[in-house]
Design a protein around this motif. Structure first.
Motif, mmCIF file in Angstrom:
data_model
loop_
_atom_site.group_PDB
_atom_site.id
_atom_site.type_symbol
_atom_site.label_atom_id
_atom_site.label_comp_id
_atom_site.label_asym_id
_atom_site.label_seq_id
_atom_site.Cartn_x
_atom_site.Cartn_y
_atom_site.Cartn_z
ATOM 1 N N PRO A 1 38.286 -9.260 61.635
ATOM 2 C CA PRO A 1 37.926 -8.362 60.372
ATOM 3 C C PRO A 1 39.208 -8.047 59.757
ATOM 4 N N HIS A 2 40.417 -7.874 60.404
ATOM 5 C CA HIS A 2 41.891 -7.680 59.643
ATOM 6 C C HIS A 2 41.944 -8.754 58.768
ATOM 7 N N ASP A 3 41.357 -9.922 58.497
ATOM 8 C CA ASP A 3 41.769 -11.095 57.993
ATOM 9 C C ASP A 3 40.651 -10.979 56.694
ATOM 10 N N PHE A 4 39.849 -10.254 56.690
ATOM 11 C CA PHE A 4 38.832 -10.299 55.571
ATOM 12 C C PHE A 4 39.414 -10.072 54.276
ATOM 13 N N ALA A 5 40.309 -9.275 54.203
ATOM 14 C CA ALA A 5 41.096 -9.091 52.682
ATOM 15 C C ALA A 5 41.528 -10.330 52.176
ATOM 16 N N ILE A 6 42.114 -11.045 53.242
ATOM 17 C CA ILE A 6 42.913 -12.147 52.538
ATOM 18 C C ILE A 6 41.875 -13.215 52.355
ATOM 19 N N ARG A 7 40.830 -13.203 53.062
ATOM 20 C CA ARG A 7 39.725 -14.552 52.833
ATOM 21 C C ARG A 7 38.710 -14.027 51.560
ATOM 22 N N GLY A 8 38.901 -12.667 50.756
ATOM 23 C CA GLY A 8 38.393 -12.207 49.904
ATOM 24 C C GLY A 8 36.581 -11.777 50.352
ATOM 25 N N TRP A 9 36.496 -11.327 51.660
ATOM 26 C CA TRP A 9 35.323 -11.032 52.227
ATOM 27 C C TRP A 9 35.280 -9.588 52.356
ATOM 28 N N GLY A 10 36.162 -8.785 51.891
ATOM 29 C CA GLY A 10 35.532 -7.331 51.959
ATOM 30 C C GLY A 10 36.850 -6.467 51.772
ATOM 31 N N ALA B 1 30.572 -13.305 59.572
ATOM 32 C CA ALA B 1 31.828 -13.326 60.332
ATOM 33 C C ALA B 1 31.686 -12.440 61.382
ATOM 34 N N LEU B 2 31.467 -11.176 61.212
ATOM 35 C CA LEU B 2 31.228 -10.171 62.091
ATOM 36 C C LEU B 2 30.337 -10.613 63.233
ATOM 37 N N ALA B 3 28.884 -10.961 62.673
ATOM 38 C CA ALA B 3 27.701 -11.106 63.593
ATOM 39 C C ALA B 3 28.092 -12.337 64.536
ATOM 40 N N GLY C 1 26.767 -20.656 59.667
ATOM 41 C CA GLY C 1 25.917 -19.753 59.856
ATOM 42 C C GLY C 1 26.180 -18.611 58.682
ATOM 43 N N ARG C 2 24.988 -18.124 58.572
ATOM 44 C CA ARG C 2 24.942 -16.838 57.751
ATOM 45 C C ARG C 2 23.902 -15.845 57.963
ATOM 46 N N VAL C 3 24.067 -14.480 57.846
ATOM 47 C CA VAL C 3 23.111 -13.351 57.840
ATOM 48 C C VAL C 3 22.193 -13.682 56.776
ATOM 49 N N LEU D 1 28.247 -19.688 49.302
ATOM 50 C CA LEU D 1 26.853 -19.290 49.191
ATOM 51 C C LEU D 1 26.500 -18.604 50.617
ATOM 52 N N GLY D 2 27.731 -17.812 51.216
ATOM 53 C CA GLY D 2 27.637 -17.157 52.256
ATOM 54 C C GLY D 2 27.783 -17.386 53.718
ATOM 55 N N TYR D 3 28.071 -18.703 54.003
ATOM 56 C CA TYR D 3 28.154 -19.362 55.095
ATOM 57 C C TYR D 3 29.564 -19.175 55.686
ATOM 58 N N VAL D 4 29.674 -19.137 57.014
ATOM 59 C CA VAL D 4 30.815 -19.134 57.729
ATOM 60 C C VAL D 4 31.011 -20.124 58.908
ATOM 61 N N THR D 5 32.059 -20.760 58.995
ATOM 62 C CA THR D 5 32.215 -21.880 59.977
ATOM 63 C C THR D 5 32.542 -21.550 61.351
ATOM 64 N N TYR D 6 31.786 -22.332 61.959
ATOM 65 C CA TYR D 6 31.684 -22.042 63.563
ATOM 66 C C TYR D 6 33.037 -22.904 63.988
ATOM 67 N N PRO D 7 33.470 -22.654 65.317
ATOM 68 C CA PRO D 7 34.482 -23.838 65.930
ATOM 69 C C PRO D 7 33.965 -25.029 66.002
ATOM 70 N N ARG D 8 34.856 -26.142 65.838
ATOM 71 C CA ARG D 8 34.378 -27.568 65.843
ATOM 72 C C ARG D 8 33.917 -27.919 67.221
ATOM 73 N N ILE D 9 32.825 -28.875 67.285
ATOM 74 C CA ILE D 9 32.603 -29.498 68.614
ATOM 75 C C ILE D 9 33.644 -30.206 69.218
ATOM 76 N N LYS D 10 33.479 -30.516 70.447
ATOM 77 C CA LYS D 10 34.769 -31.598 70.892
ATOM 78 C C LYS D 10 33.967 -32.681 71.496
#
Length: 395
Positions: free
Chosen positions: A361-370, A353-355, A290-292, A130-139
């Protein structure tokens, strides 16, 4: 034929009977269901939610709700819709009703001027679609209280003050605003929800001051003699404030056995004190995403040099679909709709993910994000260097 209606609810009766029971069943311990008295206690907070309910033949079957919060994204504070909860009645599951409610909710939030949305997922893959990307996990760490004993003799009488959290609302407000201004990704409540911790008064507040200025604070509660000191907030603006608060914790060495502290993911407690020996606590469900929400509103954040024209695709929020020009002007992001030829393509996950700076961004093609050339990925990496967002507030 089944009649399905999705609509926003507003009245106390609808909140009590159509919204609250679904969330309680999905996330609470049942039976018994939450009594009406408890649901009424939460009304002042739930009235501030934007609540969508999916009805099947007149019966509430799923809900999606959000609070209005503020969030620091790369140095600029934006309006953020905090999604909570998204839930469905057992007879409303696997029918798309929760997704329908959420999609309608995103439209409401956009109309109100929110630029971003965030949430804590029950499953990351569901919300990534649905457009969301994951933040680093809290400790979260566990420390034997005895291992802090060396700090117990540090002089802190004129530095540290302890009080019921109900007496510290003004302190919390001022300090959290300071922290938010310095913390990428940090989101804060508004309205009655910003006062909820102080109103409930279920924790102690301890403050470290230097020259009259608060440089650190912590919230905590104690399970009982020989038990655990639970520290969900351990926030500092300086090293000296950190050690003053640790010294205060050390004064409980004969009262509690274990201290459990929640920290942002990039803290390094293993370096704080010789033989402190912190252990990772696996009991963490808080991994934010989060997501834009509205591409047109994300200008103003701090970015590096560069410019790019990108075609954005967003199946859930059609207002974001199209070609957009992104450029750095005096170190701030400027965003404009354009009919110019695009340099590349991004899904809304890629732009999010950029925001937030969560992915290269070099990984976006692998993730299917652009679809980005290597040179364009280099430009975007310069404009949006990777950062580590920390949502902070749990909702």
């Amino acid at each position: 034929m089944t009649d399905v209606v999705v609509r926003q609810i507003h009245t106390d009766d609808e909140i009590l009977n159509d919204f609250s029971p679904i969330g309680n069943y999905a996330f609470g311990s049942t039976p018994p269901m939450e009594p009406e008295e408890k649901r009424r206690e939460n009304l002042p907070y739930n009235r501030e939610r934007r609540i969508m309910v999916s009805y099947e033949d007149g019966q509430p079957r799923a809900t999606a709700a959000a609070l209005s919060m503020t969030q620091n994204v790369r140095g600029n504070v934006f309006q953020m819709g905090a999604i909570s909860p998204v839930a469905a009645h057992p007879m409303g599951r696997r029918k798309g009703y929760a997704r329908m409610a959420l999609t309608h909710l995103l439209g409401i939030l956009r109309e109100e001027g929110h630029a971003f949305t965030g949430l804590y997922p029950f499953r990351e893959s569901f919300y990534q679609r649905l457009g969301y990307v994951t933040y680093p996990r809290i400790k979260k760490i566990d420390v034997d209280a005895a291992n802090l004993a060396a700090l117990s003799k540090q002089e802190i009488d004129d530095i540290v003050e302890m009080m019921p959290v109900s007496e510290g609302q003004a302190i919390l407000d001022a300090f959290l605003a300071q922290m938010q201004a310095k913390t990428h990704g940090m989101a804060l409540f508004t309205g009655e929800n910003a006062k909820r911790i102080a109103t409930k008064n279920e924790q102690w507040l301890t403050v470290a001051r230097y020259d009259g200025q608060v440089e650190g604070l912590m919230l905590y509660k104690i399970s009982g003699y020989g038990g655990t000191m639970e520290v969900p907030w351990f926030l500092t603006l300086s090293t000296r404030a950190r050690y003053a608060l640790l010294s205060y914790i050390a004064r409980h060495v004969d009262q509690v056995k274990t201290v459990t502290i929640s920290l942002r993911h990039d803290e390094r407690p293993q370096t704080w004190l010789t033989d402190m020996l912190p252990r990772s606590n696996p009991d963490i469900w808080l991994t934010a995403m989060g997501r834009v929400l509205d591409v047109a509103r994300i200008g103003g954040m701090n970015v590096g040099p560069g410019s790019a024209i990108l075609t954005i695709t967003d199946p859930q929020c059609e207002w974001n679909n199209g070609t957009w020009a992104f450029r750095s002007e005096d170190g701030k992001l400027v965003v404009e709709s354009t009919e110019a030829t695009a340099d590349g393509e991004l899904t809304i996950q890629g732009l999010s993910a950029l925001a937030y700076g969560t992915h290269d961004p070099h990984d976006f093609a692998i993730r299917g994000w652009g679809k980005l050339s290597n040179d364009l990925a280099d430009t975007l990496d310069s404009m949006f260097p990777q950062q580590s967002p920390h949502m902070f507030s749990a909702y």
